[in-house]
Design a protein around this motif. Structure first.
Motif, PDB file in Angstrom:
ATOM      1  N   GLY A  53       0.813  -1.199   0.000  1.00 45.05           N
ATOM      2  CA  GLY A  53       0.000   0.000   0.000  1.00 45.05           C
ATOM      3  C   GLY A  53       0.848   1.250   0.000  1.00 45.05           C
TER       4      GLY A  53
ATOM      5  N   LEU B 207      -5.421  -8.209   0.379  1.00 44.63           N
ATOM      6  CA  LEU B 207      -5.612  -6.764   0.261  1.00 44.63           C
ATOM      7  C   LEU B 207      -6.991  -6.400  -0.284  1.00 44.63           C
TER       8      LEU B 207
ATOM      9  N   ALA C 195      -9.018  -3.602   4.290  1.00 46.13           N
ATOM     10  CA  ALA C 195      -8.987  -2.257   3.718  1.00 46.13           C
ATOM     11  C   ALA C 195      -9.479  -1.223   4.727  1.00 46.13           C
TER      12      ALA C 195
ATOM     13  N   PRO D 121      -4.529   0.499   0.321  1.00 47.39           N
ATOM     14  CA  PRO D 121      -4.030  -0.742  -0.268  1.00 47.39           C
ATOM     15  C   PRO D 121      -3.598  -0.531  -1.710  1.00 47.39           C
TER      16      PRO D 121
END
Length: 332
Positions: A129, A284, A290, A300
């Motif tokens: 991320g 993710l 998230a 992410p």
């Protein structure tokens, strides 16, 4: 009497064929079954920082997707070089990995000697991320936006104003150096041993500004102990929705996002890397993960190993130029 030897010879040939076939099948089965034991994810920094937080955020969901535990291990020192060197030297089997941030691209330009070669000794698994920093100033500084800050700086002698960072080469530091480069200003760098002390001295006015990680600065901004002039990314952050980007607040062309990547030792089999990447992407994509990442100021980011390698290479070139132009050297 001739039949038994013939039968034995046929049986031997059949056995040999079976053994040969099993030799081909076993590796394929082993590759398909990866991973078969827990994976160690090395954080090359002390606990509590943004890289450590990112590692602990993803470890559970990634481990569930892989069907094995992902164990986070901190190996701090030398701006991340100690932990990364240990991973670069680890057996390339997919069971020892590292998570790192922009120091992976910055350190080769910052240090005169490196204990590993990023391009030669490591390969990317994927991205985790990005996160933003925020330009904060002391409440006593008479400015309320980036343009006013630039006017204030330019009206004074070079290096009269100072900024605090979490240490030479840290993302705090690099966000400020990019600000100086894009704006053409001279601001004195004051390195601290961590982002916390830099924020404390910004609050007190010992230094006039700093670029802390957004999630760490939010409580101080909400409590009016720091003034937030702009976030470093290309879009506003949900954590501080009323704070504009630095680009829209007075410095067009400025953008800085910290990224987080997973690396494996060079020579790690492609099948293992592909599995790790696919399961990381799966983790993710989880709405629950998230949401947790968003609360900590992370967005992410999913990419392939090849895309991640290309990004790291591009970033190494970018930061090599900035480090050289600014004359920055490691302070350890």
């Amino acid at each position: 009497m001739k039949n038994p030897p013939t039968a034995l010879r046929a049986l031997s040939l059949a056995a040999a064929a079976t053994i040969a076939a099993s030799c081909w099948i076993a590796p394929a089965m082993a590759a398909d079954a990866f991973p078969q034991r827990p994976i160690t994810l090395v954080v090359p920094f002390a606990p509590g920082g943004s890289v450590d937080i990112a590692a602990r955020l993803i470890s559970d969901a990634w481990g569930k997707a892989l069907g094995q535990s992902v164990i986070v291990e901190n190996r701090a020192g030398a701006s991340g070089n100690i932990g990364m060197a240990a991973v670069a030297r680890a057996e390339p089997n997919g069971y020892t990995l590292a998570i790192n941030t922009m120091s992976l691209a910055i350190n080769p330009a910052l240090f005169k000697t490196m204990p590993f070669d990023t391009a030669r000794d490591l390969r990317s698994v994927g991205t985790v991320g990005t996160s933003q920093h925020v330009l904060t100033v002391s409440p006593s500084l008479p400015v309320d936006n980036v343009q006013a800050l630039l006017d204030y700086i330019r009206a004074r002698p070079a290096n009269e104003l100072s900024f605090g960072s979490a240490g030479t080469g840290s993302t705090f530091h690099m966000a400020a150096e990019l600000f100086k480069s894009v704006s053409g200003t001279q601001i004195l760098h004051v390195p601290y041993k961590g982002g916390g002390p830099a924020m404390v001295d910004t609050i007190s006015g010992q230094v006039q500004m700093s670029f802390p990680v957004l999630s760490a600065a939010k409580p101080q901004v909400d409590g009016k102990k720091l003034k937030a002039l702009g976030v470093t990314g290309t879009t506003r952050s949900p954590l501080l929705p009323d704070v504009p980007t630095i680009a829209e607040s007075g410095l067009p062309g400025y953008a800085f996002n910290t990224w987080f990547v997973i690396s494996a030792p060079a020579g790690t089999p492609q099948a293992a890397v592909d599995t790790l990447n696919a399961k990381l992407a799966q983790a993710l994509q989880s709405p629950a993960l998230a949401e947790r990442m968003g609360r900590e100021g992370f967005d992410p980011l999913i990419s392939t190993p090849a895309q991640t390698d290309a990004m790291v290479a591009t970033e190494m070139t970018r930061w090599a130029g900035i480090v050289k132009d600014a004359g920055i050297e490691a302070n350890n």
